[in-house]
Design a protein around this motif. Structure first.
Motif, mmCIF file in Angstrom:
data_model
loop_
_atom_site.group_PDB
_atom_site.id
_atom_site.type_symbol
_atom_site.label_atom_id
_atom_site.label_comp_id
_atom_site.label_asym_id
_atom_site.label_seq_id
_atom_site.Cartn_x
_atom_site.Cartn_y
_atom_site.Cartn_z
ATOM 1 N N UNK A 135 0.639 -1.012 0.005
ATOM 2 C CA UNK A 135 -0.008 0.142 -0.095
ATOM 3 C C UNK A 135 0.869 1.268 -0.024
ATOM 4 N N UNK A 136 2.099 1.111 0.130
ATOM 5 C CA UNK A 136 2.908 2.203 0.170
ATOM 6 C C UNK A 136 3.470 2.559 -1.148
ATOM 7 N N UNK A 137 4.073 3.909 -1.604
ATOM 8 C CA UNK A 137 4.563 4.143 -2.777
ATOM 9 C C UNK A 137 5.894 3.335 -2.887
ATOM 10 N N UNK A 138 5.854 2.985 -4.267
ATOM 11 C CA UNK A 138 7.234 2.099 -4.387
ATOM 12 C C UNK A 138 8.638 2.935 -4.128
ATOM 13 N N UNK A 139 9.460 2.293 -3.633
ATOM 14 C CA UNK A 139 10.407 3.206 -3.247
ATOM 15 C C UNK A 139 11.947 2.356 -3.500
ATOM 16 N N UNK A 140 12.794 3.240 -3.980
ATOM 17 C CA UNK A 140 14.130 2.427 -4.584
ATOM 18 C C UNK A 140 15.324 3.361 -4.169
ATOM 19 N N UNK A 141 16.339 2.741 -3.237
ATOM 20 C CA UNK A 141 17.211 3.228 -2.511
ATOM 21 C C UNK A 141 18.514 2.689 -2.817
ATOM 22 N N UNK A 160 25.520 -3.008 14.479
ATOM 23 C CA UNK A 160 25.232 -1.972 13.598
ATOM 24 C C UNK A 160 24.727 -3.002 12.079
ATOM 25 N N UNK A 161 23.500 -2.330 11.659
ATOM 26 C CA UNK A 161 23.160 -2.834 10.305
ATOM 27 C C UNK A 161 22.858 -1.699 9.379
ATOM 28 N N UNK A 162 22.860 -2.457 8.059
ATOM 29 C CA UNK A 162 22.723 -1.276 7.021
ATOM 30 C C UNK A 162 21.326 -0.232 7.019
ATOM 31 N N UNK A 163 20.513 -0.906 7.836
ATOM 32 C CA UNK A 163 19.274 -0.113 7.980
ATOM 33 C C UNK A 163 19.640 1.379 8.761
ATOM 34 N N UNK A 164 20.760 1.319 9.607
ATOM 35 C CA UNK A 164 21.063 2.395 10.304
ATOM 36 C C UNK A 164 21.369 3.544 9.351
ATOM 37 N N UNK A 165 22.061 3.071 8.182
ATOM 38 C CA UNK A 165 22.679 3.916 7.220
ATOM 39 C C UNK A 165 21.445 4.542 6.294
ATOM 40 N N UNK A 166 20.390 3.975 6.338
ATOM 41 C CA UNK A 166 19.336 4.470 5.150
ATOM 42 C C UNK A 166 17.924 4.916 6.144
ATOM 43 N N UNK A 167 18.083 5.197 7.615
ATOM 44 C CA UNK A 167 17.091 5.391 8.376
ATOM 45 C C UNK A 167 16.483 6.809 7.914
ATOM 46 N N UNK A 168 17.028 7.899 7.471
ATOM 47 C CA UNK A 168 16.627 8.842 7.036
ATOM 48 C C UNK A 168 16.129 9.110 5.505
ATOM 49 N N UNK A 169 16.155 7.963 4.827
ATOM 50 C CA UNK A 169 16.060 7.980 3.214
ATOM 51 C C UNK A 169 14.662 7.976 2.950
ATOM 52 N N UNK A 170 13.734 7.204 3.912
ATOM 53 C CA UNK A 170 12.223 7.153 3.394
ATOM 54 C C UNK A 170 11.625 6.799 4.659
ATOM 55 N N UNK A 187 27.737 -1.581 -3.650
ATOM 56 C CA UNK A 187 26.384 -1.283 -3.954
ATOM 57 C C UNK A 187 25.273 -2.333 -3.174
ATOM 58 N N UNK A 188 24.284 -1.641 -2.702
ATOM 59 C CA UNK A 188 23.225 -2.573 -2.146
ATOM 60 C C UNK A 188 21.765 -1.902 -2.276
ATOM 61 N N UNK A 189 20.986 -2.450 -2.869
ATOM 62 C CA UNK A 189 19.583 -1.759 -3.263
ATOM 63 C C UNK A 189 18.652 -2.115 -2.085
ATOM 64 N N UNK A 190 17.888 -1.006 -1.913
ATOM 65 C CA UNK A 190 16.777 -1.450 -0.935
ATOM 66 C C UNK A 190 15.288 -1.106 -1.657
ATOM 67 N N UNK A 191 14.335 -1.635 -1.281
ATOM 68 C CA UNK A 191 13.207 -1.256 -1.639
ATOM 69 C C UNK A 191 12.045 -1.975 -1.212
ATOM 70 N N UNK A 192 10.745 -1.540 -1.177
ATOM 71 C CA UNK A 192 9.564 -2.192 -0.769
ATOM 72 C C UNK A 192 8.693 -2.872 -1.780
ATOM 73 N N UNK A 297 27.179 6.827 1.703
ATOM 74 C CA UNK A 297 26.130 7.600 1.023
ATOM 75 C C UNK A 297 25.143 6.605 0.441
ATOM 76 N N UNK A 298 23.788 7.291 0.321
ATOM 77 C CA UNK A 298 22.744 6.631 -0.487
ATOM 78 C C UNK A 298 22.094 7.674 -1.327
ATOM 79 N N UNK A 299 21.233 7.048 -2.332
ATOM 80 C CA UNK A 299 20.580 7.982 -3.296
ATOM 81 C C UNK A 299 19.291 7.194 -3.675
ATOM 82 N N UNK A 300 18.297 8.030 -4.410
ATOM 83 C CA UNK A 300 17.041 7.502 -4.850
ATOM 84 C C UNK A 300 17.362 7.158 -6.199
ATOM 85 N N UNK A 301 16.867 6.078 -6.752
ATOM 86 C CA UNK A 301 17.053 5.611 -8.286
ATOM 87 C C UNK A 301 15.962 6.484 -9.002
ATOM 88 N N UNK A 302 16.269 6.975 -10.162
ATOM 89 C CA UNK A 302 15.549 7.721 -11.080
ATOM 90 C C UNK A 302 14.561 6.854 -11.846
#
Length: 312
Positions: A135-141, A160-170, A187-192, A297-302
């Protein structure tokens, strides 16, 4: 005296009142008509006696305004109606979702649900026509992972986990796609997007990955050829798509491209040949690169990158 015709004298009428009509009397008015001066008659005044003037600002005392119905707040903020869940996922409208629910097109945690108004938890697995929806907007980090972080959503030991690094991403509930060793980088991709996550981790999809490997000693030409030709490890042949020494570096550093097997394939190959990996960096993943993405660092996919991933 001259004789009159027919023996009678005729008197001709003269003036405006000729013809026997009576003259008009301006002082009299016709019965039942209001005076022409616009003033109310005494009868009109009596008809309004005792009545209060109409005030537009005051509501009619006989009219009772109905109170607007108040919506009941959900007791659990993590619960959501199933039809809204489906609508939020972008599948269809709520009304159409009710129709799909009624014919058994929707499952919750593996069970078909046909009940109208059924509520689900945000952590439940909801499938529409067999496909997991969110139900959430598809997100790609995309993250450039540093050393020392576990690739997991939670660690019971508090590491420490990688979730700590992307905590403020979305605020979306994203998870890492695949795995990397704790001391590995890159490189490590995160998505819902569960559908895409399964696709990228399916060995049959042959998702391309390139690693920069640094060994504890120089890689011999003989072992280089063995890796290139494929190795028999515990009865299975494991090969790589490409292997090359890193230009301008020592023979300890090689680049390996793989598109089959698990993420542990590279480590398994060198351990089989009695090498220790000093550094393992994933520099390409499914066509994504580390360009302009510093470590940690992280970024959103275009939009185009997302389309490319889905078309793999």
């Amino acid at each position: 005296m001259a004789k009159e015709r027919h023996g009678k004298s005729r008197v001709k009428p003269s003036g405006k009142n000729a013809g026997g009509k009576k003259p008009f009397d301006k002082k009299k008015s016709s019965v039942g008509k209001k005076p022409i001066d616009g003033k109310k008659s005494s009868d009109d005044k009596k008809s309004f006696e005792g009545k209060k003037p109409f005030d537009r600002n005051k509501p009619n005392s006989n009219y009772k305004k109905k109170a607007a119905p108040q919506r009941k707040s959900s007791s659990n903020p993590n619960e959501i109606r199933l039809n809204k869940y489906i609508s939020n996922a972008g599948i269809c409208s709520r009304r159409e979702a009710d129709m799909h629910i009624s014919i058994g097109s929707v499952t919750v945690n593996g069970k078909v649900v046909t009940e109208m108004g059924y509520k689900v938890q945000l952590t439940d697995e909801v499938r529409f026509d067999g496909r997991i929806i969110n139900p959430e907007k598809a997100t790609y980090i995309l993250l450039n992972k540093p050393k020392g972080f576990l690739v997991t959503t939670k660690d019971e030991k508090g590491r420490k986990t990688v979730m700590d690094l992307v905590a403020g991403a979305t605020t979306a509930r994203i998870v890492p796609v695949g795995r990397l060793e704790r001391q590995a980088t890159g490189l490590l991709l995160f998505t819902n997007d569960g559908e895409l996550a399964r696709k990228l981790t399916d060995p049959r999809q042959r998702v391309r990955k390139i690693f920069h490997v640094e060994l504890d000693r120089n890689l011999s030409q003989a072992d280089f050829n063995k890796i290139k030709d494929g190795l028999n490890i515990r009865g299975d042949i494991h090969g790589v798509d490409e292997i090359s020494w890193i230009q301008g570096a020592s023979k300890r550093e090689v680049g390996i491209k793989v598109s089959t097997g698990s993420n542990g394939l590279v480590k398994a190959i060198f351990e089989h040949l009695s090498y220790t990996i000093a550094r393992l960096d994933r520099v390409v993943f499914a066509g994504l690169t580390k360009k302009d993405l510093p470590r940690s660092h992280w970024r959103e996919l275009n939009a185009q990158e997302v389309i490319n991933l889905k078309n793999l």
